[in-house]
Write an enzyme that holds these catalytic residues in place. Structure first.
Site, PDB file in Angstrom:
ATOM      1  CD  GLU A  77      -2.811   0.951   2.500  1.00 59.00           C
ATOM      2  OE1 GLU A  77      -2.666   0.033   3.334  1.00 59.00           O
ATOM      3  OE2 GLU A  77      -3.601   1.901   2.649  1.00 59.00           O
ATOM      4  NE  ARG A 131       3.530  -8.304  10.787  1.00 59.88           N
ATOM      5  CZ  ARG A 131       2.984  -7.564   9.813  1.00 59.88           C
ATOM      6  NH1 ARG A 131       2.033  -8.025   9.055  1.00 59.88           N
ATOM      7  NH2 ARG A 131       3.382  -6.328   9.622  1.00 59.88           N
ATOM      8  CE  LYS A 180       3.385   0.032   4.683  1.00 59.66           C
ATOM      9  NZ  LYS A 180       2.274  -0.107   3.765  1.00 59.66           N
TER      10      LYS A 180
END
Ligand code: ATP
Ligand code: MG
Length: 583
Positions: free
Chosen positions: A49, A285, A295
């Site tokens: 994104e 992850r 983020k």
């Protein structure tokens, strides 16, 4: 260095190091699919994104997705296996082209090239058409509950939800409202489009999930063309299917979304005639200790000016690591060493640092630099004499050649730490009356110490033994060897010592901004007046060196100028953090 198991002793919970291209459950699935002829090629995508810069966690996903495409292209050269870079730009509020540029630069720097650059927004028109189809087929409806009501109707993990009163709207009414949503007749939040699935489903993601919402916000790619935007769970499977993705790999937190991913594809595939029937697979992850990776938190550090920008060398961003002097090879080796697993774990920062050292050991020439200088005057060395001494750039165990000349003269600098007024017994460096070897040069003996009124050492006066150039004289043992720089020829420099971003292994749970209190105040120490050997005056920005006995350093790409060098410490020579924590 060189012992690949070194980090294991101090690892929190990391997977065993795996060689690159080792098999893992994803590769096993792909091999089975190819064998069973479910697929003839492998098409993956990396779907960031564009709402921030990439971090080392993304590097793991990049190495996996691009790595697979590269591997299967090698194994099946005619197959057309490939990896797409796709910006998942469905939320116009947080996204920006600035981030898209940064992401592309980072992927390329890591060593990968995409086969096609796409945006989810390329498919907005198709997605809209498919949504109308779903409404017509009785599989989606416009819902006009408020946010609070929607939440209440959803139920909980242990109790079923309730049907929205709008669920039984006619196809015509929903179609009409949806078209008017697109035409901009309603305010944000007034209506949404929902899939008609099952409000009692055990998987909460399946309880009539939202597919579209109204957002009167310009989009960095589509401008003001749209005021309704698709949700990730609707946009992602469609983008994958349109692009012919075969294996859609994401992180574990999307496990519950898989059912919805399949629902979207299964309900559209006959109508849309997608070129592939993609499947979603989830892997663990990457988490690293002593840093933050989300983020949102990185953005908070950048916007709150706790760091100098997205490329601050303290951050685990790719841009930060690049500026810090990490190499793409070392990051790829690290990702390979972590492997691809199905269970989440936290990897020790020491494992990453091991990979950096291991790579730089072969690549970084050795030079002399004094970071915290103290002056030595060699009383019996002629005032104006300068000797040019040959010094090798490489240690014996690195099979490379190359030397430079380092000037030696009457006044030199050594490291403050290499001198002690009252040394303990096992101190083999310089102290009153003691002898020490100067790397590539002579042995010197301390004769006198000049102190100021407060007792601070200002200068140390020594004598040198002309018989000791490069080697100990027969019958005399000088144990310690220290680095030095000729005062007259030294290049002044600023050196920035970087260390772990947080002083805690994990940011404290609890209120979000609390992690700011865990920032390690010593994560950046700026030293000025450092003395570098002459050859470093012209160091090019981005050039890496090992400062002997100190660590690996890089000339800062932004601030270093020939004649005015600024160096960043990439990593220490040993795992000094683990040692300091044990004390
Ligand atoms: P964050 O959670 O750090 O804010 P994100 O998941 O929102 O990041 P995206 O831009 O959506 O960031 O991520 C792009 C791809 O990178 C996704 O496929 C995602 O699963 C993967 N990814 C993100 N973080 C990690 C991580 N820590 N380890 C492995 N893959 C990751
Ligand atoms: Mg995301």
């Amino acid at each position: 260095m060189g012992n690949p198991m070194f980090w294991k002793e101090i690892t929190v919970n990391s997977s065993a190091p795996a060689p690159a291209k080792a098999s893992d459950f994803i590769r096993d699935i792909i091999n089975e699919d190819l064998q069973a002829e479910r697929h003839q090629k492998v098409i993956t995508r990396f779907p960031p994104e564009p709402n921030g810069f990439l971090h080392i966690g993304h590097a793991k996903s990049i190495c996996l997705n691009f790595g697979l495409a590269y591997e299967y292209r090698e194994k099946l050269p005619e197959s057309g296996s490939r990896c797409h870079l796709r910006f998942d730009d469905t939320d116009p509020v947080k996204e920006d082209t600035l981030f898209e540029d940064g992401i592309q630069e980072d992927v390329r720097w890591l060593g990968f090239e995409w086969d096609g650059l796409y945006h989810a927004s390329d498919y907005f028109e198709k997605m809209y058409e498919y949504a109308e189809y779903l409404i017509s087929a009785g599989k989606a409806y416009v819902c006009s509950l408020s946010d609070a009501e929607t939440k209440e109707y959803r139920g909980t993990v242990t109790s079923a939800g309730k049907n929205s009163p709008y669920r039984e709207r006619t196809v015509e009414e929903s179609l009409d409202l949806f078209r008017r949503m697109r035409a901009g007749e309603f305010k944000d939040g007034e209506h949404v489009l929902r899939a008609k699935i099952d409000m009692a489903n055990a998987n909460m993601k399946m309880r009539d999930p939202m597919l579209y919402r109204i957002r009167h916000t310009s989009h960095h790619m589509t401008g003001d063309k749209w005021c309704i935007y698709p949700m990730y769970d609707y946009a992602h499977p469609i983008s994958d299917a349109i692009e012919g993705i075969t294996h859609s790999i994401c992180t574990l937190e999307f496990e519950n979304n898989r059912e919805l991913y399949d629902w979207v594809i299964d309900n559209l595939i006959d109508y849309a005639k997608f070129p592939s029937r993609p499947h979603q697979y989830e892997f663990a992850r990457l988490n690293l200790n002593y840093t933050v990776m989300s983020k949102r938190r990185l953005l908070e550090l950048v916007e709150g000016k706790h760091v100098s920008g997205w490329d601050d060398p303290r951050l685990p961003t790719i841009a930060g690591m690049r500026r810090r002097g990490y190499t793409p090879e070392s990051i790829r080796a690290f990702c390979a060493s972590v492997g691809v697993a199905k269970a989440n774990s936290t990897v020790d920062m020491a494992q990453l640092e091991f990979c950096i050292r291991d790579d730089l050991n072969q690549k970084a020439p050795r030079v002399l630099a004094v970071l915290k200088p103290i002056k030595i005057v060699i009383e019996n060395y002629p005032d104006d004499k300068v000797e040019e001494l040959e010094a090798s750039y490489w240690p014996h165990d690195v099979p490379k050649e190359g030397t430079r000349l380092v000037p030696f003269s009457k006044e030199i600098y050594i490291e403050q730490d290499d001198f002690m007024l009252e040394p303990p017994k096992d101190y083999f460096r310089l102290a009153p009356g003691k002898e020490v070897r100067l790397r590539y040069a002579y042995c010197i003996t301390c004769k006198e110490v000049i102190q100021d009124a407060q007792g601070n050492v200002q200068e140390v006066r020594c004598t040198y033994d002309p018989e000791t150039l490069g080697a100990n004289p027969v019958g005399r043992k000088v144990k310690g060897t220290i680095h030095w720089v000729s005062a007259r020829h030294a290049q002044d420099a600023e050196v920035r010592l970087y260390d772990r971003l947080l002083s805690l292994e994990a940011p404290p749970a609890g209120k979000d901004s609390e992690f700011l209190n865990a920032i390690n105040p010593e994560a950046l120490q700026t030293l000025t007046g450092c003395k570098l050997e002459r050859s470093l005056a012209e160091a090019k920005p981005g050039e890496r060196f090992q400062f002997e006995r100190q660590g690996y350093f890089v000339a800062d790409v932004k601030d270093s100028k020939p004649g005015m060098p600024v160096f960043n410490r990439i990593v220490t020579l040993k795992d000094s953090w683990a040692r300091s924590q044990k004390k």
